[in-house]
Design a protein around this motif. Structure first.
Motif, PDB file in Angstrom:
ATOM      1  N   PRO A 116       3.871   7.683  -7.131  1.00 57.28           N
ATOM      2  CA  PRO A 116       2.760   6.838  -7.576  1.00 57.28           C
ATOM      3  C   PRO A 116       1.644   7.651  -8.236  1.00 57.28           C
ATOM      4  O   PRO A 116       1.255   8.703  -7.740  1.00 57.28           O
ATOM      5  N   THR A 117       1.186   7.168  -9.357  1.00 55.61           N
ATOM      6  CA  THR A 117       0.050   7.764 -10.059  1.00 55.61           C
ATOM      7  C   THR A 117      -1.023   6.714 -10.329  1.00 55.61           C
ATOM      8  O   THR A 117      -2.087   7.046 -10.809  1.00 55.61           O
ATOM      9  N   LEU A 118      -0.718   5.478 -10.002  1.00 58.04           N
ATOM     10  CA  LEU A 118      -1.624   4.365 -10.265  1.00 58.04           C
ATOM     11  C   LEU A 118      -1.628   3.439  -9.045  1.00 58.04           C
ATOM     12  O   LEU A 118      -0.568   3.003  -8.596  1.00 58.04           O
ATOM     13  N   TRP A 119      -2.833   3.192  -8.510  1.00 56.44           N
ATOM     14  CA  TRP A 119      -2.967   2.332  -7.348  1.00 56.44           C
ATOM     15  C   TRP A 119      -3.822   1.130  -7.723  1.00 56.44           C
ATOM     16  O   TRP A 119      -4.736   1.235  -8.529  1.00 56.44           O
ATOM     17  N   VAL A 120      -3.511   0.010  -7.101  1.00 54.66           N
ATOM     18  CA  VAL A 120      -4.240  -1.230  -7.313  1.00 54.66           C
ATOM     19  C   VAL A 120      -4.984  -1.543  -6.026  1.00 54.66           C
ATOM     20  O   VAL A 120      -4.391  -1.546  -4.944  1.00 54.66           O
ATOM     21  N   ILE A 121      -6.289  -1.784  -6.155  1.00 56.08           N
ATOM     22  CA  ILE A 121      -7.089  -2.161  -4.999  1.00 56.08           C
ATOM     23  C   ILE A 121      -7.455  -3.626  -5.167  1.00 56.08           C
ATOM     24  O   ILE A 121      -8.223  -3.983  -6.061  1.00 56.08           O
ATOM     25  N   PRO A 143      -8.873 -10.547  -7.637  1.00 54.22           N
ATOM     26  CA  PRO A 143      -9.520  -9.540  -8.481  1.00 54.22           C
ATOM     27  C   PRO A 143      -9.126  -8.152  -7.995  1.00 54.22           C
ATOM     28  O   PRO A 143      -9.025  -7.917  -6.788  1.00 54.22           O
ATOM     29  N   CYS A 144      -8.879  -7.260  -8.917  1.00 53.74           N
ATOM     30  CA  CYS A 144      -8.445  -5.906  -8.581  1.00 53.74           C
ATOM     31  C   CYS A 144      -9.169  -4.895  -9.454  1.00 53.74           C
ATOM     32  O   CYS A 144      -9.675  -5.227 -10.518  1.00 53.74           O
ATOM     33  N   PHE A 145      -9.191  -3.667  -8.982  1.00 52.02           N
ATOM     34  CA  PHE A 145      -9.579  -2.560  -9.837  1.00 52.02           C
ATOM     35  C   PHE A 145      -8.546  -1.465  -9.653  1.00 52.02           C
ATOM     36  O   PHE A 145      -7.765  -1.478  -8.696  1.00 52.02           O
ATOM     37  N   MET A 146      -8.527  -0.553 -10.603  1.00 49.32           N
ATOM     38  CA  MET A 146      -7.481   0.451 -10.653  1.00 49.32           C
ATOM     39  C   MET A 146      -7.996   1.806 -10.189  1.00 49.32           C
ATOM     40  O   MET A 146      -9.156   2.147 -10.388  1.00 49.32           O
ATOM     41  N   LEU A 147      -7.105   2.564  -9.590  1.00 49.44           N
ATOM     42  CA  LEU A 147      -7.393   3.929  -9.192  1.00 49.44           C
ATOM     43  C   LEU A 147      -6.265   4.783  -9.750  1.00 49.44           C
ATOM     44  O   LEU A 147      -5.108   4.629  -9.347  1.00 49.44           O
ATOM     45  N   TYR A 148      -6.599   5.618 -10.706  1.00 45.43           N
ATOM     46  CA  TYR A 148      -5.617   6.458 -11.380  1.00 45.43           C
ATOM     47  C   TYR A 148      -5.705   7.866 -10.815  1.00 45.43           C
ATOM     48  O   TYR A 148      -6.782   8.324 -10.421  1.00 45.43           O
ATOM     49  N   TYR A 149      -4.599   8.579 -10.786  1.00 46.59           N
ATOM     50  CA  TYR A 149      -4.570   9.892 -10.116  1.00 46.59           C
ATOM     51  C   TYR A 149      -5.524  10.906 -10.730  1.00 46.59           C
ATOM     52  O   TYR A 149      -5.879  11.890 -10.084  1.00 46.59           O
ATOM     53  N   GLY A 150      -6.020  10.680 -11.933  1.00 51.59           N
ATOM     54  CA  GLY A 150      -6.915  11.621 -12.595  1.00 51.59           C
ATOM     55  C   GLY A 150      -8.343  11.604 -12.083  1.00 51.59           C
ATOM     56  O   GLY A 150      -9.149  12.442 -12.490  1.00 51.59           O
TER      57      GLY A 150
END
Length: 167
Positions: A116-121, A143-150
């Protein structure tokens, strides 16, 4: 934590991504006007009669351009955490998400298996626009926001979310 507020921690993406966000947010307001204006000039210079279909096409293209640019620009949102919850940067605002409003953090279905490199909250409350992230990346209406590994200190923010959202 943050130097101004020891109970607050900000998580950012690299400068290049933050600059890209700023440019895309600005373009989201400029490009639809530019495209609609240039299209309008083109049809008026050719003496093409204006019909409701033509006007709805211009409007659709302007709205579509706006939504795509906002969607792209705010994918890599800066996140600030404090004792009450998170603050997600959207456009030039900070939208609050209380810890108890976080539903789940999970890898996006678009990740490679096992990497995984992309997580959905998923949250209970965010802007209506954030439902698009939920639909696209979590197949959810939440509703979601994204958390990317960078993002800097990714493990810390993920641990904070996991720790607090079950309370």
């Amino acid at each position: 934590m943050d130097a101004n507020n020891p109970e607050q921690k900000t998580f950012r993406y690299p400068l290049s991504i933050r600059l890209l966000n700023t440019v895309f947010n600005g373009l989201a307001f400029i490009m639809p006007l530019f495209l609609a204006g240039s299209f309008w000039l083109s049809i008026s210079s050719r003496n093409i009669p204006v019909s409701p279909t033509l006007l709805s096409t211009i409007l659709f293209n302007a709205v579509f351009t706006f939504v795509v640019l906002i969607f792209t620009a705010n994918f890599f949102s800066e996140i600030t955490a404090d004792k009450n919850g998170l603050h997600i940067q959207f456009l030039w605002l900070r939208l609050p998400v209380l810890w108890q409003d976080i539903i789940e953090i999970k890898p996006s279905f678009l990740n490679f298996p096992g990497r995984p490199t992309l997580w959905v909250i998923q949250t209970k409350k965010l802007s209506p626009f954030h439902r698009l992230y939920g639909l696209v990346y979590a197949l959810s209406f939440s509703p979601c926001f994204m958390l990317y590994y960078g993002i800097e200190n990714r493990e810390i923010i993920m641990e904070m979310i996991k720790k607090h959202h079950y309370k």
